[in-house]
Design an enzyme around this catalytic site. Structure first.
Site, mmCIF file in Angstrom:
data_model
loop_
_atom_site.group_PDB
_atom_site.id
_atom_site.type_symbol
_atom_site.label_atom_id
_atom_site.label_comp_id
_atom_site.label_asym_id
_atom_site.label_seq_id
_atom_site.Cartn_x
_atom_site.Cartn_y
_atom_site.Cartn_z
ATOM 1 N N ASP A 1 10.923 4.211 5.825
ATOM 2 C CA ASP A 1 12.069 3.318 6.419
ATOM 3 C C ASP A 1 13.118 3.823 7.515
ATOM 4 O OD1 ASP A 1 13.044 5.383 4.770
ATOM 5 O OD2 ASP A 1 13.813 4.023 3.185
ATOM 6 N N ASP B 1 10.689 12.863 2.844
ATOM 7 C CA ASP B 1 12.116 12.799 3.175
ATOM 8 C C ASP B 1 12.475 12.939 4.605
ATOM 9 O OD1 ASP B 1 12.617 13.211 0.288
ATOM 10 O OD2 ASP B 1 11.777 15.150 0.396
ATOM 11 N N GLU C 1 -2.349 11.871 -2.366
ATOM 12 C CA GLU C 1 -0.905 11.443 -2.021
ATOM 13 C C GLU C 1 -0.136 12.375 -1.942
ATOM 14 O OE1 GLU C 1 0.957 8.970 -5.105
ATOM 15 O OE2 GLU C 1 2.329 8.603 -3.579
ATOM 16 N N GLU D 1 2.788 17.496 -4.888
ATOM 17 C CA GLU D 1 4.410 16.952 -4.901
ATOM 18 C C GLU D 1 4.957 18.637 -5.163
ATOM 19 O OE1 GLU D 1 6.766 14.495 -5.246
ATOM 20 O OE2 GLU D 1 7.951 16.421 -4.885
ATOM 21 N N LYS E 1 20.006 15.587 8.941
ATOM 22 C CA LYS E 1 20.233 16.366 9.723
ATOM 23 C C LYS E 1 19.686 16.996 11.207
ATOM 24 C CE LYS E 1 24.276 17.287 6.812
ATOM 25 N NZ LYS E 1 24.760 18.347 5.810
#
Ligand SMILES: C[S@@+](CC[C@H](N)C(=O)[O-])C[C@H]1O[C@@H](n2cnc3c(N)ncnc32)[C@H](O)[C@@H]1O
Length: 194
Positions: A140, A104, A30, A55, A108
């Protein structure tokens, strides 16, 4: 739970997973687990798989590790690192599934280069995935999803498997998106048996 060290840029040996997990079960990676809700849920639900979370944020890695420790998840590990760095060290065809959920978006334009899903990263996913195995990707942000999807599609060894985003696994970000009424985009790509 002992820490995992990647001391230098030496490529990892093919028995890397056995050294980490102590067995030869399939390994799902993951990328960007956040606080680790998904990792906790899936590692508890599927004890016959190993789960390796990468991570980049230290505080989040600590949260993931706390969940692993609290629930004695012998089949899960968390590493604090940049996923691009780790994947570059992995041998070819050694991962049985990738999960990338809500990376993420870096809204911009001048930050777009920081996005995880680039053509180069898609190539690394394709290289390190085992034939017949899959990459699950959810976002999303439609515009980012479309770019990532195109990068995955550009890999000749990958084929798209139609999927319903609602059937994919819930994470804290997917719940947030549902509460706010945001539409999810999801894809599964499978590596062809060459
Ligand atoms: C928007 S959060 C989503 C968290 C989780 N997947 C979820 O759905 O709830 C994105 C996560 O990916 C991590 N991340 C971003 N870039 C990364 C990279 N290059 N390597 C590893 N983790 C990364 C961030 O630190 C953050 O925890």
């Amino acid at each position: 739970m002992s820490s995992i060290f990647l001391p230098d840029r030496t490529p990892l040996r093919p028995d890397f997973w056995r050294e980490i997990f102590g067995n030869d079960r399939p390994v799902a990676v993951e990328i960007g687990p956040g606080l680790g809700e998904f990792l906790e849920a899936i590692a508890r639900h599927k004890p016959d798989w190993n789960y390796f979370a990468i991570e980049r944020a230290q505080t989040r890695t600590r949260s993931v590790q706390e969940k692993i420790d609290k629930h004695h998840l012998d089949n899960a590990r968390a590493l604090c690192a940049e996923a691009q760095f780790v994947l570059a060290l992995l041998p070819d065809a050694c991962v049985d599934r990738f999960y990338i959920q809500f990376p993420d978006p870096w809204w911009k334009r001048r930050h777009h280069r920081r996005r995880l899903m680039t053509p180069e990263f898609a190539a690394e996913l394709a290289r390190t995935l085992r034939p017949g195995c899959e990459i699950e990707f959810v976002s999303d942000v439609k515009e980012y999803f479309d770019l990532a999807f195109a990068a995955l599609e550009a890999q000749p060894v990958l084929e798209h498997i139609p999927t319903d985003p609602q059937l994919l696994t819930a994470t804290s970000f997917s719940r947030k998106a549902a509460v706010r009424g945001w539409e999810l985009s999801a894809s599964i790509h499978r590596k062809r048996n060459c």
